[in-house]
Design a protein around this motif. Structure first.
Motif, PDB file in Angstrom:
ATOM      1  N   ALA A  60       0.861  -1.357   0.037  1.00  0.00           N
ATOM      2  CA  ALA A  60       0.187  -0.026  -0.024  1.00  0.00           C
ATOM      3  C   ALA A  60       0.864   1.365  -0.029  1.00  0.00           C
ATOM      4  N   PRO A  70      -6.706   5.126  -4.666  1.00  0.00           N
ATOM      5  CA  PRO A  70      -5.753   5.928  -3.583  1.00  0.00           C
ATOM      6  C   PRO A  70      -6.666   5.416  -2.315  1.00  0.00           C
ATOM      7  N   LYS A  71      -7.712   5.882  -1.958  1.00  0.00           N
ATOM      8  CA  LYS A  71      -8.711   5.546  -0.801  1.00  0.00           C
ATOM      9  C   LYS A  71      -8.557   4.323  -0.448  1.00  0.00           C
ATOM     10  N   ASN A  73      -6.784   1.789  -1.273  1.00  0.00           N
ATOM     11  CA  ASN A  73      -5.339   1.634  -1.059  1.00  0.00           C
ATOM     12  C   ASN A  73      -4.713   1.883   0.354  1.00  0.00           C
ATOM     13  N   LYS A  74      -5.037   3.058   0.639  1.00  0.00           N
ATOM     14  CA  LYS A  74      -4.690   3.684   1.904  1.00  0.00           C
ATOM     15  C   LYS A  74      -5.505   2.948   3.302  1.00  0.00           C
ATOM     16  N   THR A  75      -6.797   2.591   2.796  1.00  0.00           N
ATOM     17  CA  THR A  75      -7.324   1.866   3.743  1.00  0.00           C
ATOM     18  C   THR A  75      -6.967   0.403   4.155  1.00  0.00           C
ATOM     19  N   THR A  78      -3.885   1.181   6.186  1.00  0.00           N
ATOM     20  CA  THR A  78      -3.956   1.216   7.450  1.00  0.00           C
ATOM     21  C   THR A  78      -4.486   0.157   8.381  1.00  0.00           C
ATOM     22  N   TYR A  89      -0.015   3.612   9.795  1.00  0.00           N
ATOM     23  CA  TYR A  89       0.156   3.666   8.597  1.00  0.00           C
ATOM     24  C   TYR A  89       0.701   5.035   8.015  1.00  0.00           C
ATOM     25  N   PRO A  90       0.068   6.018   8.505  1.00  0.00           N
ATOM     26  CA  PRO A  90       0.689   7.409   8.084  1.00  0.00           C
ATOM     27  C   PRO A  90       2.254   7.692   8.485  1.00  0.00           C
ATOM     28  N   LEU A  93       4.579   5.467   6.427  1.00  0.00           N
ATOM     29  CA  LEU A  93       4.563   5.708   4.964  1.00  0.00           C
ATOM     30  C   LEU A  93       5.889   6.777   4.838  1.00  0.00           C
TER      31      LEU A  93
END
Length: 228
Positions: A60, A70-71, A73-75, A78, A89-90, A93
């Motif tokens: 991710a 992207p949303k 992928n971020k989910t 996370t 995750y943030p 990254l």
């Protein structure tokens, strides 16, 4: 490059999460027998699935768990990071992209010039926070209300710890240790070609030079780039 409508990464991520969760629930209820080889086999299997959670979060970070979305992928990143001992995750990254931009230098958060244990401890310091330890402690005490202590330690705690060794040794220490030739742009080595061992050891991330060379490839396609 991954195609925008390629759903295979989403399916594979879902399979890993479902397998990890299903096996964990089963093992928390399982009658532990230390004389049975199944006990140790389950520890290793759960360790491998924990590693799969982090590898999925790593995909991710490169935007390939759900390419073009992207949303989602971020989910995925996370959720899978949180399931692996409450990693955030943030926070992971930007550190991971620093590793790719400044590999094996003083600006690389994953790099340490010392031996295995000093490097491993430095690696842990980069990625473990007091909030994670607190949340793990709270979860541990909650789980004790419902499940036997030995099951929690063997199948929830121990595999997470072992997975950090697996990720560190095969994905950081082994490929980046030592001196690298000046023409080695990624300052990385690679396992010899053996797809079965590469998957079992760390989801093909022993093919580490190949990952740095083609970071847009998800883990399950990385073996295709291995030539020797």
């Amino acid at each position: 490059m991954p195609k925008r409508n390629d759903y295979r990464g989403i399916v594979i991520a879902t399979v890993i999460v479902v397998c990890w969760f299903t096996l964990l629930v089963y093992l928390l209820h399982w009658s532990v027998y230390f004389t049975s080889p199944l006990t140790f086999l389950f520890v290793l299997l759960q360790t491998h699935l924990y590693t799969g959670l982090f590898i999925t979060a790593h995909d991710a970070m490169h935007g390939v768990a759900a390419p073009g979305k992207p949303k989602l992928n971020k989910t995925i990143g996370t959720v899978t990071a949180l399931l692996f001992a409450y990693n955030w995750y943030p926070r992971l990254l930007p550190r991971h992209h620093l590793h790719h931009q400044h590999v094996a230098t003083a600006d690389d958060p994953d790099y340490h010039g010392g031996g295995f244990w000093p490097w491993y401890l430095s690696f842990l310091k980069q990625y473990i926070t007091w909030w994670q330890i607190l949340l793990m402690a709270v979860t541990f005490n909650v789980l004790q209300l419902f499940f036997p202590l030995e099951n929690i330690i063997l199948f929830w705690m121990l595999p997470a710890i072992l997975a950090t060794f697996q990720l560190f040794y095969f994905g950081t220490y082994q490929p980046h240790k030592g001196e690298h030739l000046e023409n080695n742009l990624h300052k990385s080595t690679s396992q010899h070609k053996n797809h079965l061992w590469a998957f079992v050891s760390c989801y093909f991330f022993g093919y580490h030079f190949e990952h740095h060379d083609k970071p847009y490839l998800p883990w399950w396609q990385l073996y295709k780039t291995k030539e020797s």
